[in-house]
Design an enzyme around this catalytic site. Structure first.
Site, short mmCIF file in Angstrom:
data_model
loop_
_atom_site.label_atom_id
_atom_site.label_comp_id
_atom_site.label_asym_id
_atom_site.label_seq_id
_atom_site.Cartn_x
_atom_site.Cartn_y
_atom_site.Cartn_z
N ARG A 1 -2.37 9.12 -1.24
CA ARG A 1 -2.13 8.74 0.15
C ARG A 1 -0.87 9.41 0.69
O ARG A 1 -0.84 9.83 1.85
CB ARG A 1 -2.05 7.22 0.26
CG ARG A 1 -3.41 6.57 0.16
CD ARG A 1 -3.36 5.06 0.02
NE ARG A 1 -4.72 4.52 0.01
CZ ARG A 1 -5.03 3.24 -0.18
NH1 ARG A 1 -4.06 2.36 -0.39
NH2 ARG A 1 -6.29 2.85 -0.17
N TYR B 1 -10.31 9.87 4.69
CA TYR B 1 -10.38 9.70 3.24
C TYR B 1 -9.09 9.14 2.66
O TYR B 1 -8.08 8.98 3.34
CB TYR B 1 -10.84 10.96 2.52
CG TYR B 1 -10.03 12.24 2.65
CD1 TYR B 1 -8.72 12.31 3.08
CD2 TYR B 1 -10.64 13.45 2.27
CE1 TYR B 1 -8.04 13.50 3.13
CE2 TYR B 1 -9.97 14.65 2.31
CZ TYR B 1 -8.66 14.67 2.75
OH TYR B 1 -7.98 15.86 2.80
N GLU B 2 -9.16 8.76 1.37
CA GLU B 2 -8.08 8.05 0.67
C GLU B 2 -7.75 6.72 1.33
O GLU B 2 -6.58 6.31 1.39
CB GLU B 2 -6.83 8.93 0.56
CG GLU B 2 -7.00 10.14 -0.31
CD GLU B 2 -7.57 9.83 -1.68
OE1 GLU B 2 -7.34 8.72 -2.18
OE2 GLU B 2 -8.26 10.70 -2.24
N GLY B 3 -8.75 6.06 1.85
CA GLY B 3 -8.55 4.81 2.57
C GLY B 3 -8.34 5.12 4.03
O GLY B 3 -7.34 5.75 4.40
#
Length: 612
Positions: A297, A442-444
């Site tokens: 993140r 992406y990545e949350g």
């Protein structure tokens, strides 16, 4: 081909003047290193990105990754550069030298990674995932895993991924269905993972997958998920890729951006022969994977910064060259009046300085978070380590979501500066805008980052993370409120800080009263408010340093000095960017605060039409 643009001067300013990178050499972990070496390493990364990676960015986008006969290939230009990248040791700069990394500070690794992300975001994804996967093995894997996998991954001989998402479980990891059946000292896995970046490719002969799966009989939900090491090929007795491990790619996505990065659907155990080895303890998979997710993140936030920085400088270069329109001074419509470059036009200058201010604030935010990671891991004092660990936890979701949201906005403005040409593939800002959009997803997703900030980080340790941040903010304010030039700017920060406190209390009240729906409804404006305040504070720190370099005077005097001295121009322009942020971007805090305190629940109450 348009030249690569990267603000090495501002990066060096943040690294060495604001973040004092050289002081990290006083820590035992970096005792044998020095600032001069750090500068040389950064210069080497920049030169490599400029001379070899940027020239293949557009070609990579045009060719894209390919899926044929069940195999994935990346553009040949990227494969060739990968070999050079690996040979120069850039895969795992900040990882353990014991296992093949360089062992330099995270802060330096972040700066070098920014350069590579700016030059070709699609390429830089694979090394990012490899070092993250390897670090999970280093932190939680068995000794035999470390011996077998780490050096090959940290040196780039083998690659890695992270396998979380499933067709029915996007961001809801509790819904993971991939199964793991015990079979001797290992497990047989069966399931499908989707949207797996670099899930298959031909950069390397081996790809190592950390895979979330549920052991038969495990508890429901996230408490029953374990983490497994699943290589594409089971290593033989010599440690080389051996038997195919029943991990197949079912296809790749066709995307609006990062086209050269293969986004794969992976099928594990279609033939019942996919073998995986448990990493750490059973049912602890989410805990372990969050290590990699948080590292990723921060790097995704860095993507927002890197691409935005490139877009800003491309727009600046274009504005300095593009002739369009006449001057507003004098009598511009007289016969023979000379046309001006568009940087002379006020609205273009507004966009350019806004981009500069936003990028420089984001760079300071992400670099300071990286510095906290270094101090959290390596400072000799336990209390200091804990304080910086809390700081990095608090700022990571802000870096990811704020960095990527604002990064996308900067690329939009860069296109606008280019006018119609910005919408065409002839200029790189079109690709930069397409590439960076995925970073907010992406990545949350950024909405999940906002939930993490509001629902978890603000409440941890009875609010200790926020209280410590606020104390440091108030220390800065107290020290600079009386500054002859910067004092009025600091007063603006005081107002924004008070709004941050008020909105934090309102969100905390909602959570304590069980009103999670309202707290989460306003979580995104709250995160953006937090990001604006954090950037403003860090930019004011930079303004103090710049004013010291310029000496006694005011903005008018400093402008005259800058016109006569190129070295002083950097610091004067830095002050202009800070002034712009304070007066033009920081006021967004007031609007966010008004939203958060409004008690408006219309989004929760709306019925929305049922569409067929």
């Amino acid at each position: 081909m348009v030249d690569f643009r990267f603000d090495t001067r501002d990066a060096a300013f943040v690294l060495f003047e604001q973040m004092r990178l050289g002081e990290l050499c006083e820590l035992d972990a970096f005792r044998d290193q020095d600032a001069e070496t750090y500068q040389s390493m950064f210069d080497a990364a920049h030169d490599l990105a400029k001379e070899q990676l940027w020239p293949i960015n557009a070609e990579s986008d045009r060719l894209g990754a390919r899926f044929e006969a069940g195999k994935v290939s990346v553009p040949e230009c990227q494969r060739k550069f990968y070999r050079t990248f690996v040979e120069n040791g850039f895969v795992a700069m900040s990882n353990s030298a014991e296992w093949g990394g360089m062992g330099v500070p995270e802060l330096l690794g972040t700066a070098c990674t920014e350069v590579f992300q700016a030059a070709c975001m699609s390429f830089a994804l694979t090394p990012m995932l490899t070092r993250g996967a390897a670090h999970i093995i280093e932190s939680h894997g068995a000794d035999w895993m470390k011996q077998l996998y780490l050096e090959k991954m940290y040196t780039g001989e083998w690659a890695g991924t992270m396998c979380l998402t499933e067709p029915q479980a996007g961001s809801d990891l509790a819904a993971v269905k991939t199964k793991a059946k015990r079979d001797g000292d290992s497990f047989l896995l069966e399931g499908t993972k989707t949207f797996i970046s670099s899930g298959d490719h031909d950069f390397t002969k081996q790809i190592v997958h950390p895979v979330l799966a549920r052991i038969e009989g495990a508890p429901a939900g996230i408490k029953g998920i374990s983490l497994f090491l699943v290589p594409k090929y089971v290593p033989d007795e010599k440690g080389e890729p051996g038997t195919f491990n029943d991990v197949t790619c079912g296809g790749i996505e066709h995307k609006m951006g990062i086209k050269a990065s293969p986004t794969c659907t992976l099928n594990f155990g279609e033939n019942g022969a996919c073998r995986g080895w448990l990493i750490g303890q059973e049912n602890m998979g989410i805990v372990y994977m969050f290590q990699m997710m948080n590292e990723a993140r921060l790097e995704v936030g860095l993507q927002g910064l890197a691409v935005a920085g490139e877009a800003y400088l491309q727009a600046l270069a274009y504005a300095q060259e593009r002739v369009q329109g006449l001057s507003l001074k004098g009598a511009p419509r007289e016969p023979g009046a000379k046309a001006q470059t568009i940087i002379c036009h006020p609205d273009v200058r507004r966009m350019l300085l806004g981009m500069k201010a936003q990028v420089e604030g984001m760079r300071a935010l992400i670099y300071t978070t990286a510095r906290s990671v270094d101090l959290a891991h390596h400072h000799p004092d336990e209390a200091t380590r804990r304080r910086h660990d809390r700081r990095s936890q608090l700022l990571t979701p802000v870096c990811k979501a704020y960095g990527t949201d604002m990064g996308f906005r900067v690329t939009e403005d860069a296109i606008q500066v280019h006018g119609g040409y910005g919408f065409c593939q002839e200029y790189p800002v079109e690709q930069l805008c397409r590439d960076i959009k995925i970073a907010s997803i992406y990545e949350g997703t950024n909405g999940i980052q906002a939930l993490d900030l509001v629902g978890r980080k603000l409440m941890l340790e009875d609010g200790a993370l926020f209280k410590e941040y606020l104390a440091d903010l108030e220390t800065l304010i107290a020290a600079q409120s009386g500054h002859a030039v910067l004092g009025p700017w600091v007063a603006r920060l005081v107002q924004a800080k008070d709004q941050l406190v008020t909105t934090t209390l309102r969100v905390a009240k909602a959570l304590k009263e069980g009103d999670q729906h309202y707290a989460f409804l306003v979580s995104t404006p709250y995160l953006r408010l937090f990001g604006d305040v954090a950037c403003a504070a860090l930019l004011l720190e930079q303004a103090v340093l710049a004013a010291e370099k310029l000496g006694a005077g005011d903005m008018a005097a400093w402008k005259l000095a800058a016109e006569a001295d190129a070295a002083k121009r950097f610091y004067y322009d830095k002050l202009c960017a800070v002034q712009f942020f304070v007066h033009n971007l920081l006021p967004r805090v007031g609007a966010y605060a008004e939203t958060i305190l409004s008690e408006d629940r219309s989004a929760l109450d709306a019925t929305f039409p049922q569409l067929a």
